[in-house]
Each structure stands twice: as structure tokens, then as C-alpha cells.
Motif scaffolding. Sequence first.
Motif: not given
Length: 224
Positions: A16-17, A202
Motif C-alpha cells: 500500500e505504501s 498502512y
Amino acid sequence: MEKSLSIIIPVHNEQESIKRLHKELQDTIKNLDYNTEMIFINDGSTDDTQKTLNELAAENHNTKIIQLARNYGQTAAIAAGIKNSSGKILITIDADLQNNPRDIPKLLEQIELGYDVVSGWRKDRKDPLVSRQLPSKIANWLISFLTGVKLHDYGCTLKAYRREFLENFAIYGEMHRLLPAYCAWQGAKLTEVVVSHRQRLYGKSKYGLSRIFKVILDLFVLKF
Ligand code: UDP
Ligand code: MG
């Protein structure tokens, strides 16, 4: 002489990052007068990290990926990044967005002033107090005491190094945290700069309390 920079990013399950991190890094490096490469080391992720990294590398010529066969740990990932990098200056940064790429120019400023190692200091750290910040305080004190190299934040990944100080040093275990002390022993000039720190948005932290014992063991290996 051309100025070159390699940014080394160890990644374990940060799907997610990494897109946002990549964008933040691009925004930062486009304003630098350094020829810059980003090296993402996928340390045995089991999520969609590799897929996202492949997309980023396909679209950006300055983005390299190293894929490790399994989860070897953050130190091994950083070591693989160093080995496959070409910059005269090396910067390590976490993949989870807790470090902020906007601090990179601050580190480079100190390098240009003549320092060999610039250590980020998360003065206002956004991690749990008792489980993370307190053990880290003790570890920093102990490492500073045993190595004779006083730094506030050995654990901050965001640091800059002149390549020649890292080249001949094999790191393993949790040793990447001790790199500044090793460099200082080789005669490197060290300084610290305060860097910002963000909460993890996240995913989750890959570490528990057991890390502190591993760091201490490596400290003894390095020392003796
Ligand atoms: N990391 C890694 N391999 C591991 C554990 C962590 O490459 O086995 C990466 C992780 O993806 C992150 C960085 O190392 O980019 C720091 O990890 P984490 O954020 O979990 O540590 P914390 O900030 O909690 O100290
Ligand atoms: Mg983190």
C-alpha cells in the motif's frame, strides 16, 4: 565531477505504501542536482509488492528492483542494495512512509559541507512510547556507550553515507543500525540532522521487542 546518489529502500510487504513513496521520492529527486537511482529491495514479500515494483520499474528508468528469494531481513536487504548500487552517495530510507523523502536535501546539505555520514534523528517520533520509543532510547544509549560514537537515533533508517565508508564491510543480523559507528571507526566525520517522522498509515511494523536483544548481540560482535 558528476554527483551521483543511490537511494536504498528495503521492502517487506508494503504494497500500500510503495507507490506513494515512489512519487514522493520522484518529487524530491527532480529538484536535486544529483544523478539519482532508486533501488527497491523486495525482501521476500508475500503481498503485491513485487507486482507494484515491476510496474514502477517499467515506467521509470531511474528505478531498479532487487528481488530476494525469501525474507532475509532488513539488514540483508540493505546490504544487497549497497552492493548493487553505483552512487557516490548512498541514502537508506524505509519503505513504509514513516521517513519523509523531503528530508533528503537536508542530509545532502551536510554531505556537501564535508560530512561523511549524516544520521537522521526522529526527534518527534510517531511510534508507541513504551513498546518502541523506550527500548530504542535504551538501545541508543547502550550503542553510544559501547561504541564510543554518540548518536541519538541509531534506529532511524534515513541516513546518508559516502560510499567509500560502506564498501568493505559485510553486514548481517541487525547490523545496519550500527553502520554509523563502524564508519566512525574508519575515520568518517559524522553529524546528525533532525528529520520528520510519520505514523505508519498502512501495513504493520515487522518487529517486536525481541529485536533489541538481536541488536545488542550484534553490538558485541562488532565490538569484539
Ligand atoms: N523490512 C524489510 N525486511 C524485514 C523487515 C522490515 O525489508 O524483514 C523493511 C520494511 O518494509 C520497512 C523497513 O524495513 O521498509 C522498516 O521496517 P518496519 O517499518 O517494520 O520497522 P519499524 O519502523 O517498526 O522500526
Ligand atoms: Mg516503520
